[in-house]
Design an enzyme around this catalytic site. Structure first.
Site, PDB file in Angstrom:
ATOM      1  N   ALA A  35      -4.925  -7.531 -11.674  1.00 27.65           N
ATOM      2  CA  ALA A  35      -4.468  -7.203 -10.319  1.00 27.65           C
ATOM      3  C   ALA A  35      -2.992  -7.522 -10.080  1.00 27.65           C
ATOM      4  O   ALA A  35      -2.324  -6.834  -9.309  1.00 27.65           O
ATOM      5  CB  ALA A  35      -5.336  -7.936  -9.301  1.00 27.65           C
ATOM      6  N   PHE A  55      -7.283 -10.259  -6.135  1.00 22.67           N
ATOM      7  CA  PHE A  55      -8.633 -10.673  -5.722  1.00 22.67           C
ATOM      8  C   PHE A  55      -8.664 -12.133  -5.289  1.00 22.67           C
ATOM      9  O   PHE A  55      -9.354 -12.494  -4.356  1.00 22.67           O
ATOM     10  CB  PHE A  55      -9.626 -10.451  -6.877  1.00 22.67           C
ATOM     11  CG  PHE A  55      -9.835  -9.000  -7.149  1.00 22.67           C
ATOM     12  CD1 PHE A  55     -10.736  -8.267  -6.396  1.00 22.67           C
ATOM     13  CD2 PHE A  55      -9.102  -8.345  -8.132  1.00 22.67           C
ATOM     14  CE1 PHE A  55     -10.913  -6.917  -6.610  1.00 22.67           C
ATOM     15  CE2 PHE A  55      -9.272  -6.989  -8.360  1.00 22.67           C
ATOM     16  CZ  PHE A  55     -10.179  -6.275  -7.599  1.00 22.67           C
ATOM     17  N   ARG A  56      -7.893 -12.963  -6.037  1.00 22.46           N
ATOM     18  CA  ARG A  56      -7.940 -14.403  -5.774  1.00 22.46           C
ATOM     19  C   ARG A  56      -6.574 -14.895  -5.316  1.00 22.46           C
ATOM     20  O   ARG A  56      -5.612 -14.126  -5.331  1.00 22.46           O
ATOM     21  CB  ARG A  56      -8.392 -15.147  -7.037  1.00 22.46           C
ATOM     22  CG  ARG A  56      -9.782 -14.703  -7.465  1.00 22.46           C
ATOM     23  CD  ARG A  56     -10.204 -15.220  -8.817  1.00 22.46           C
ATOM     24  NE  ARG A  56     -11.506 -14.652  -9.165  1.00 22.46           N
ATOM     25  CZ  ARG A  56     -11.677 -13.433  -9.687  1.00 22.46           C
ATOM     26  NH1 ARG A  56     -10.629 -12.672  -9.955  1.00 22.46           N
ATOM     27  NH2 ARG A  56     -12.880 -12.985  -9.941  1.00 22.46           N
ATOM     28  N   GLN A 112      -8.160  -4.244 -16.173  1.00 30.74           N
ATOM     29  CA  GLN A 112      -9.305  -4.567 -15.301  1.00 30.74           C
ATOM     30  C   GLN A 112      -9.128  -3.867 -13.960  1.00 30.74           C
ATOM     31  O   GLN A 112      -9.976  -3.964 -13.089  1.00 30.74           O
ATOM     32  CB  GLN A 112      -9.375  -6.074 -15.068  1.00 30.74           C
ATOM     33  CG  GLN A 112      -9.595  -6.875 -16.337  1.00 30.74           C
ATOM     34  CD  GLN A 112      -9.075  -8.293 -16.166  1.00 30.74           C
ATOM     35  OE1 GLN A 112      -9.774  -9.154 -15.660  1.00 30.74           O
ATOM     36  NE2 GLN A 112      -7.844  -8.530 -16.580  1.00 30.74           N
ATOM     37  N   HIS A 170     -13.217  -2.105 -15.864  1.00 35.37           N
ATOM     38  CA  HIS A 170     -13.984  -2.210 -14.621  1.00 35.37           C
ATOM     39  C   HIS A 170     -14.114  -0.869 -13.902  1.00 35.37           C
ATOM     40  O   HIS A 170     -14.389  -0.820 -12.714  1.00 35.37           O
ATOM     41  CB  HIS A 170     -13.362  -3.277 -13.705  1.00 35.37           C
ATOM     42  CG  HIS A 170     -13.440  -4.657 -14.297  1.00 35.37           C
ATOM     43  ND1 HIS A 170     -12.755  -5.738 -13.804  1.00 35.37           N
ATOM     44  CD2 HIS A 170     -14.155  -5.124 -15.355  1.00 35.37           C
ATOM     45  CE1 HIS A 170     -13.032  -6.807 -14.536  1.00 35.37           C
ATOM     46  NE2 HIS A 170     -13.874  -6.452 -15.484  1.00 35.37           N
ATOM     47  N   CYS A 187     -24.402  13.701  -3.190  1.00 33.23           N
ATOM     48  CA  CYS A 187     -24.229  14.607  -4.331  1.00 33.23           C
ATOM     49  C   CYS A 187     -24.427  16.068  -3.893  1.00 33.23           C
ATOM     50  O   CYS A 187     -25.375  16.373  -3.169  1.00 33.23           O
ATOM     51  CB  CYS A 187     -25.256  14.218  -5.388  1.00 33.23           C
ATOM     52  SG  CYS A 187     -25.250  15.243  -6.839  1.00 33.23           S
ATOM     53  N   CYS A 227     -27.925  17.235  -5.856  1.00 30.33           N
ATOM     54  CA  CYS A 227     -29.282  16.748  -5.533  1.00 30.33           C
ATOM     55  C   CYS A 227     -29.347  15.936  -4.239  1.00 30.33           C
ATOM     56  O   CYS A 227     -30.416  15.436  -3.895  1.00 30.33           O
ATOM     57  CB  CYS A 227     -29.810  15.916  -6.695  1.00 30.33           C
ATOM     58  SG  CYS A 227     -29.057  14.274  -6.781  1.00 30.33           S
ATOM     59  N   ASN A 284       3.195 -13.833 -15.758  1.00 34.13           N
ATOM     60  CA  ASN A 284       2.461 -14.186 -14.528  1.00 34.13           C
ATOM     61  C   ASN A 284       3.380 -15.033 -13.660  1.00 34.13           C
ATOM     62  O   ASN A 284       4.274 -15.710 -14.173  1.00 34.13           O
ATOM     63  CB  ASN A 284       1.186 -14.973 -14.880  1.00 34.13           C
ATOM     64  CG  ASN A 284       0.146 -14.929 -13.758  1.00 34.13           C
ATOM     65  OD1 ASN A 284       0.444 -15.246 -12.606  1.00 34.13           O
ATOM     66  ND2 ASN A 284      -1.065 -14.541 -14.095  1.00 34.13           N
TER      67      ASN A 284
HETATM   68  N1  APR Z   1       3.419 -10.402 -11.093  1.00 28.91           N
HETATM   69  C1  APR Z   1       2.647 -10.996 -12.062  1.00 28.91           C
HETATM   70  N2  APR Z   1       1.518 -11.664 -11.803  1.00 28.91           N
HETATM   71  C2  APR Z   1       1.125 -11.744 -10.528  1.00 28.91           C
HETATM   72  C3  APR Z   1       1.869 -11.160  -9.469  1.00 28.91           C
HETATM   73  C4  APR Z   1       3.061 -10.474  -9.796  1.00 28.91           C
HETATM   74  N3  APR Z   1       3.838  -9.888  -8.866  1.00 28.91           N
HETATM   75  N4  APR Z   1       1.219 -11.400  -8.301  1.00 28.91           N
HETATM   76  C5  APR Z   1       0.108 -12.097  -8.622  1.00 28.91           C
HETATM   77  N5  APR Z   1       0.048 -12.312  -9.961  1.00 28.91           N
HETATM   78  C6  APR Z   1      -1.010 -12.982 -10.739  1.00 28.91           C
HETATM   79  C7  APR Z   1      -1.695 -14.152 -10.077  1.00 28.91           C
HETATM   80  O1  APR Z   1      -0.969 -15.357 -10.313  1.00 28.91           O
HETATM   81  C8  APR Z   1      -3.049 -14.143 -10.765  1.00 28.91           C
HETATM   82  O2  APR Z   1      -3.015 -14.862 -11.988  1.00 28.91           O
HETATM   83  O3  APR Z   1      -2.035 -12.010 -10.919  1.00 28.91           O
HETATM   84  C9  APR Z   1      -3.281 -12.655 -11.079  1.00 28.91           C
HETATM   85  C10 APR Z   1      -4.294 -11.975 -10.193  1.00 28.91           C
HETATM   86  O4  APR Z   1      -5.548 -12.567 -10.401  1.00 28.91           O
HETATM   87  P1  APR Z   1      -6.895 -12.036  -9.730  1.00 28.91           P
HETATM   88  O5  APR Z   1      -6.650 -11.739  -8.300  1.00 28.91           O
HETATM   89  O6  APR Z   1      -7.963 -12.997 -10.070  1.00 28.91           O
HETATM   90  O7  APR Z   1      -7.125 -10.626 -10.453  1.00 28.91           O
HETATM   91  P2  APR Z   1      -7.728 -10.288 -11.875  1.00 28.91           P
HETATM   92  O8  APR Z   1      -7.456 -11.366 -12.857  1.00 28.91           O
HETATM   93  O9  APR Z   1      -7.279  -8.927 -12.218  1.00 28.91           O
HETATM   94  O10 APR Z   1      -9.272 -10.257 -11.541  1.00 28.91           O
HETATM   95  C11 APR Z   1     -10.171  -9.879 -12.550  1.00 28.91           C
HETATM   96  O11 APR Z   1     -12.069 -10.164 -11.143  1.00 28.91           O
HETATM   97  O12 APR Z   1     -13.240 -10.000  -9.128  1.00 28.91           O
HETATM   98  C12 APR Z   1     -12.960  -9.408 -10.347  1.00 28.91           C
HETATM   99  O13 APR Z   1     -13.351  -7.146 -10.803  1.00 28.91           O
HETATM  100  C13 APR Z   1     -12.383  -7.997 -10.239  1.00 28.91           C
HETATM  101  O14 APR Z   1     -11.009  -6.851 -11.877  1.00 28.91           O
HETATM  102  C14 APR Z   1     -11.152  -8.033 -11.105  1.00 28.91           C
HETATM  103  C15 APR Z   1     -11.396  -9.255 -11.978  1.00 28.91           C
END
Ligand code: APR
Length: 247
Positions: free
Chosen positions: A25, A36-37, A102, A120, A149, A152, A215
């Protein structure tokens, strides 16, 4: 900005015979899509139960109402950012073999990457829960929920992996294979806390890949497997790497 680390990351990619990127994400945050987090994380304001497959089957209207708001009202307008664009240029210039993502937002393909494995699933496709017919989202009318659909009248489900649903077999198999083949593996913007995604960087490491991680803050990979940690935004890191590779 740590220019030495950026230079050694670019050097690894330049010398590599098989570089694979693994995205989450964080790479799409600068395209306006929330993660997401963490602070602005989706799971802070939306109950993940709405994305549980059993809840969806029992209450498709309630589930769709939330899904439409969090994904479909926004993702269609989102555009790739510099980080997506650099990965596309890297593939075009043979610096990158594939992306394991993902993300369901389709932004790697929008940027131009050809070899993308969507662990995903994707928001772009809807699939009938009754007869398995598939539709591009452009054919669906989300004014009336749940969408049904044309063949169906079964209920359509976004082709994204819900909680308590398995990962698509092909994407999983190919992701594991790509990770094992990589000699440079770039983890970008992910906590990758969920399985099997969490295993994939470890597979790359076990097979001898050099791990570059981008990150804004350290993750559970950083101390464990990362060789070069670029603590910065995805657009900044990939923008600089792109410049160093003359992309
Ligand atoms: N550049 C780089 N990294 C970033 C940035 C940015 N601008 N902004 C945020 N981040 C980092 C955060 O520090 C974190 O480590 O991106 C990460 C996002 O983490 P999550 O929100 O947990 O997303 P992700 O790891 O893709 O989640 C995995 O969890 O709930 C499921 O299916 C959902 O695909 C998702 C999976």
């Amino acid at each position: 900005m740590n220019i030495e680390k950026l230079e050694s990351a670019a050097e690894c990619i330049r010398k590599s015979r098989y570089t694979v990127a693994f995205t989450g994400a964080g790479i799409s945050v600068e395209s306006g899509i929330p993660p997401f987090r963490g602070e602005n994380g989706l799971w802070n304001r939306v109950d993940p139960i709405f994305l549980d497959i059993n809840f969806f089957k029992a209450k498709p209207f309630q589930s769709w109402k939330i899904i439409k708001e969090i994904f479909y009202d926004k993702l269609g307008d989102a555009a790739p950012n510099l980080a997506h664009e650099m990965l596309a240029r890297m593939e075009q210039r043979s610096y990158l073999e594939s992306i394991i993502t993902q993300n369901i937002d389709h932004l790697h393909q929008k940027a131009g990457n050809q070899h993308v494995y969507e662990l995903h699933g994707t928001y772009k496709r809807l699939v009938c829960t009754n007869c398995n017919s598939e539709y591009d989202i452009s054919f669906a009318d989300l004014k009336y929920l749940p969408p049904t659909c044309f063949v169906c009248k079964g209920i359509l489900k976004p082709d994204i992996v819900f909680f308590n649903e398995p990962i698509p077999a092909f994407a999983k198999k190919r992701s594991f294979e790509e990770a094992a083949k990589a000699d440079v593996f770039i983890i970008i913007g992910t906590n990758a806390e969920v399985l099997p995604a969490a295993q994939i960087p470890e597979i790359a490491k076990e097979h001898g890949a050099k791990i570059i991680e981008i990150n804004i803050k350290p993750t559970h990979f950083t101390d464990l497997i990362t060789d070069i940690f670029l603590e910065m935004k995805a657009t900044e890191a990939l923008g600089e790497i792109g410049r160093l590779l003359y992309l």
